[in-house]
Motif scaffolding. Structure first.
Motif, PDB file in Angstrom:
ATOM      1  N   VAL A   1      20.434  13.502 -18.813  1.00  0.00           N
ATOM      2  CA  VAL A   1      19.073  12.982 -18.721  1.00  0.00           C
ATOM      3  C   VAL A   1      18.351  13.156 -20.056  1.00  0.00           C
ATOM      4  CG1 VAL A   1      16.838  13.270 -17.574  1.00  0.00           C
ATOM      5  CG2 VAL A   1      18.939  13.341 -16.238  1.00  0.00           C
ATOM      6  N   SER A   2      18.569  14.289 -20.716  1.00  0.00           N
ATOM      7  CA  SER A   2      17.973  14.501 -22.036  1.00  0.00           C
ATOM      8  C   SER A   2      18.480  13.464 -23.035  1.00  0.00           C
ATOM      9  CB  SER A   2      18.294  15.914 -22.533  1.00  0.00           C
ATOM     10  OG  SER A   2      17.816  16.888 -21.638  1.00  0.00           O
ATOM     11  N   GLU A   3      19.773  13.174 -22.977  1.00  0.00           N
ATOM     12  CA  GLU A   3      20.329  12.167 -23.875  1.00  0.00           C
ATOM     13  C   GLU A   3      19.756  10.783 -23.577  1.00  0.00           C
ATOM     14  OE1 GLU A   3      24.569  12.317 -23.756  1.00  0.00           O
ATOM     15  OE2 GLU A   3      24.640  14.446 -24.276  1.00  0.00           O
ATOM     16  N   GLU A   4      19.463  10.511 -22.304  1.00  0.00           N
ATOM     17  CA  GLU A   4      18.814   9.241 -21.971  1.00  0.00           C
ATOM     18  C   GLU A   4      17.458   9.136 -22.653  1.00  0.00           C
ATOM     19  OE1 GLU A   4      19.512   6.519 -20.275  1.00  0.00           O
ATOM     20  OE2 GLU A   4      21.522   7.041 -19.596  1.00  0.00           O
ATOM     21  N   PHE A   5      16.697  10.246 -22.645  1.00  0.00           N
ATOM     22  CA  PHE A   5      15.417  10.268 -23.345  1.00  0.00           C
ATOM     23  C   PHE A   5      15.603   9.954 -24.825  1.00  0.00           C
ATOM     24  CE2 PHE A   5      13.617  13.139 -19.944  1.00  0.00           C
ATOM     25  CZ  PHE A   5      12.633  12.251 -19.544  1.00  0.00           C
ATOM     26  N   VAL A   6      16.545  10.672 -25.437  1.00  0.00           N
ATOM     27  CA  VAL A   6      16.712  10.580 -26.886  1.00  0.00           C
ATOM     28  C   VAL A   6      17.229   9.209 -27.306  1.00  0.00           C
ATOM     29  CG1 VAL A   6      17.940  11.522 -28.871  1.00  0.00           C
ATOM     30  CG2 VAL A   6      17.069  13.058 -27.102  1.00  0.00           C
ATOM     31  N   VAL A   7      18.233   8.694 -26.598  1.00  0.00           N
ATOM     32  CA  VAL A   7      18.873   7.459 -27.029  1.00  0.00           C
ATOM     33  C   VAL A   7      17.946   6.258 -26.898  1.00  0.00           C
ATOM     34  CG1 VAL A   7      19.907   6.638 -24.860  1.00  0.00           C
ATOM     35  CG2 VAL A   7      21.146   6.351 -27.018  1.00  0.00           C
ATOM     36  N   LYS A   8      16.927   6.345 -26.036  1.00  0.00           N
ATOM     37  CA  LYS A   8      15.987   5.251 -25.885  1.00  0.00           C
ATOM     38  C   LYS A   8      14.873   5.287 -26.921  1.00  0.00           C
ATOM     39  CE  LYS A   8      18.283   3.861 -22.350  1.00  0.00           C
ATOM     40  NZ  LYS A   8      19.222   2.736 -22.516  1.00  0.00           N
ATOM     41  N   SER A   9      14.703   6.418 -27.582  1.00  0.00           N
ATOM     42  CA  SER A   9      13.626   6.529 -28.566  1.00  0.00           C
ATOM     43  C   SER A   9      14.131   6.786 -29.974  1.00  0.00           C
ATOM     44  CB  SER A   9      12.666   7.661 -28.171  1.00  0.00           C
ATOM     45  OG  SER A   9      13.343   8.894 -28.170  1.00  0.00           O
ATOM     46  N   ALA A  10      15.376   7.215 -30.088  1.00  0.00           N
ATOM     47  CA  ALA A  10      15.929   7.507 -31.417  1.00  0.00           C
ATOM     48  C   ALA A  10      17.123   6.606 -31.688  1.00  0.00           C
ATOM     49  CB  ALA A  10      16.295   8.993 -31.517  1.00  0.00           C
ATOM     50  N   ASP A  11      18.251   7.203 -32.064  1.00  0.00           N
ATOM     51  CA  ASP A  11      19.416   6.416 -32.477  1.00  0.00           C
ATOM     52  C   ASP A  11      20.676   7.077 -31.947  1.00  0.00           C
ATOM     53  OD1 ASP A  11      20.743   4.358 -34.329  1.00  0.00           O
ATOM     54  OD2 ASP A  11      21.566   6.235 -35.102  1.00  0.00           O
ATOM     55  N   ARG A  12      21.621   6.269 -31.470  1.00  0.00           N
ATOM     56  CA  ARG A  12      22.854   6.806 -30.897  1.00  0.00           C
ATOM     57  C   ARG A  12      23.656   7.590 -31.923  1.00  0.00           C
ATOM     58  NH1 ARG A  12      28.214   5.259 -30.529  1.00  0.00           N
ATOM     59  NH2 ARG A  12      27.781   3.407 -31.792  1.00  0.00           N
ATOM     60  N   ILE A  13      23.773   7.078 -33.135  1.00  0.00           N
ATOM     61  CA  ILE A  13      24.521   7.776 -34.184  1.00  0.00           C
ATOM     62  C   ILE A  13      23.855   9.101 -34.522  1.00  0.00           C
ATOM     63  CG2 ILE A  13      25.384   7.639 -36.541  1.00  0.00           C
ATOM     64  CD1 ILE A  13      26.741   5.715 -34.631  1.00  0.00           C
ATOM     65  N   GLU A  14      22.537   9.087 -34.616  1.00  0.00           N
ATOM     66  CA  GLU A  14      21.805  10.318 -34.893  1.00  0.00           C
ATOM     67  C   GLU A  14      22.007  11.333 -33.772  1.00  0.00           C
ATOM     68  OE1 GLU A  14      17.650  10.092 -36.272  1.00  0.00           O
ATOM     69  OE2 GLU A  14      17.173  11.466 -34.630  1.00  0.00           O
ATOM     70  N   LEU A  15      21.983  10.864 -32.532  1.00  0.00           N
ATOM     71  CA  LEU A  15      22.197  11.748 -31.393  1.00  0.00           C
ATOM     72  C   LEU A  15      23.561  12.407 -31.464  1.00  0.00           C
ATOM     73  CD1 LEU A  15      21.536  12.905 -28.580  1.00  0.00           C
ATOM     74  CD2 LEU A  15      22.391  10.756 -27.610  1.00  0.00           C
ATOM     75  N   MET A  16      24.611  11.636 -31.700  1.00  0.00           N
ATOM     76  CA  MET A  16      25.952  12.197 -31.768  1.00  0.00           C
ATOM     77  C   MET A  16      26.085  13.171 -32.937  1.00  0.00           C
ATOM     78  SD  MET A  16      27.903  11.016 -29.281  1.00  0.00           S
ATOM     79  CE  MET A  16      26.434  11.423 -28.327  1.00  0.00           C
TER      80      MET A  16
END
Length: 353
Positions: free
Chosen positions: A179-194
């Motif tokens: 759920v936290s990753e859902e928050f992040v990936v919708k407002s930031a960037d998938r590459i940055e998240l990984m």
């Protein structure tokens, strides 16, 4: 999923293939963990460390090459990394106590957890059939625990009930992480998240290894038979972490849930035909219950699903979501802290298990 002429579209076929790839990757991580457990190697954090290191190096290199500022504060990635590391630790640790089949079935507990978290923090509404599906899944989980208690789990596991508890707690943390990753990936960037998940996951894992697993690693006789499962687990986890966001983008969470369901079938097939182990008949009943529940859960259309997404046409709404994301992440991490406190108060060691 169907084109105008009645055949599958290219995106649907790609989603099906990626879904089974993710399913096999999940099964393979369980296979490698079981193999390490058979060899007496008990270092769950060390297994996940290699995965985080690969994520940090590969995706971190891409982030550095692009030279873009971070779209979220670094300490939110640190909290996410902490939750994710502990989730992996508990689930991998469970293989020391219960069977691979129990772990693969009980990790379905993350689904009702995700529903609760998204309903509370994302304000998502679900149809009645979703809750019916979750209820049937829980019946399947109860059957797995009942089988471990009364049948003794003939496939091995020195403390099946304890292993089941570890899986359920780990699955809860997985839900918090997802759920936290859902928050992040919708407002930031998938590459940055990984990249950030890999970086801080590696840092947290390294600290935990130094404190709790240093002696265990020193006592391991590092032959090729011991190293191979470590490397296999890391490779499978890296591919899993890299593939899931792509699958979500192409086919959505419903396809992901249905695809992960087949991992339980792969696990049972491997246990029966590769290891020639007996499977208690209750497992099959539990598998049917979980499968039926997940089919019901995945059917139909989720109401207000747009609450997961930030509308590109609504700048004001996007700004509002970005402001509330950090606060909600803190609430989710506080739930993780409560879970860890509950473990300590109920007799589980806060260090190595």
């Amino acid at each position: 999923m169907l084109s105008s002429n009645g055949y599958f579209t290219n995106s649907a076929l790609i989603g099906l293939v990626l879904g089974q790839l993710v399913s096999l990757l999940v099964t393979s991580t369980g296979l490698f963990s079981s193999e390490l457990s058979r060899r007496g190697i008990d270092a769950p954090t060390s297994q996940s460390f290699l995965n985080y290191l690969l994520l940090g190096i590969i995706y971190g290199g891409i982030v550095l090459y692009r030279r873009r500022p971070l779209q979220m504060k670094w300490y939110y990635y640190l909290m996410l990394g902490l939750v994710d590391v502990e989730a992996n630790y508990l689930v991998v640790k469970a293989y020391q106590y219960t069977s691979m089949t129990s772990v693969m079935l009980l990790d379905c507990w993350s689904i009702p957890c995700v529903i609760i978290l998204t309903a509370v923090f994302l304000k998502t509404r679900y149809q009645i059939r979703k809750f019916i599906g979750v209820a049937i899944c829980i019946v399947g989980l109860v059957l797995v625990i009942f089988s471990d208690v009364h049948a003794g789990d003939r496939a091995g596991g020195r403390a099946p009930v304890k292993g089941d508890v570890l899986v359920i707690v780990g699955a809860t943390l997985y839900a918090i992480s997802n759920v936290s990753e859902e928050f992040v990936v919708k407002s930031a960037d998938r590459i940055e998240l990984m990249a950030m998940l890999g970086l801080f996951g590696a840092v947290v894992s390294a600290c935990q290894i130094i404190i709790f697993e240093r002696t265990e690693l020193q006592s391991v006789h590092w032959t090729k038979d011991a190293v191979a499962p470590f490397l296999g687990f890391a490779a499978a986890m890296f591919l899993f972490y890299s593939t899931v966001p792509v699958l979500l983008k192409i086919s959505g969470s419903t396809m992901l849930n249905l695809s992960l369901l087949t991992s339980d079938m792969w696990a049972i097939l491997i246990r029966v035909f590769a290891y020639y182990e007996e499977v208690d008949w209750i497992y099959y009943v539990a598998f049917v219950a979980v499968a039926f529940g997940l089919v019901i859960y995945s059917s139909g259309k989720q109401e207000d699903e747009t609450t997961f997404h930030v509308s590109a046409d609504d700048v004001e709404g996007k700004a509002r979501d970005q402001v509330t994301i950090p606060d909600r992440l803190e609430e989710i991490v506080m739930l993780f802290v409560v879970i860890r406190y509950y473990e300590c108060m109920n007799g589980f060691k806060c260090g190595p298990w």
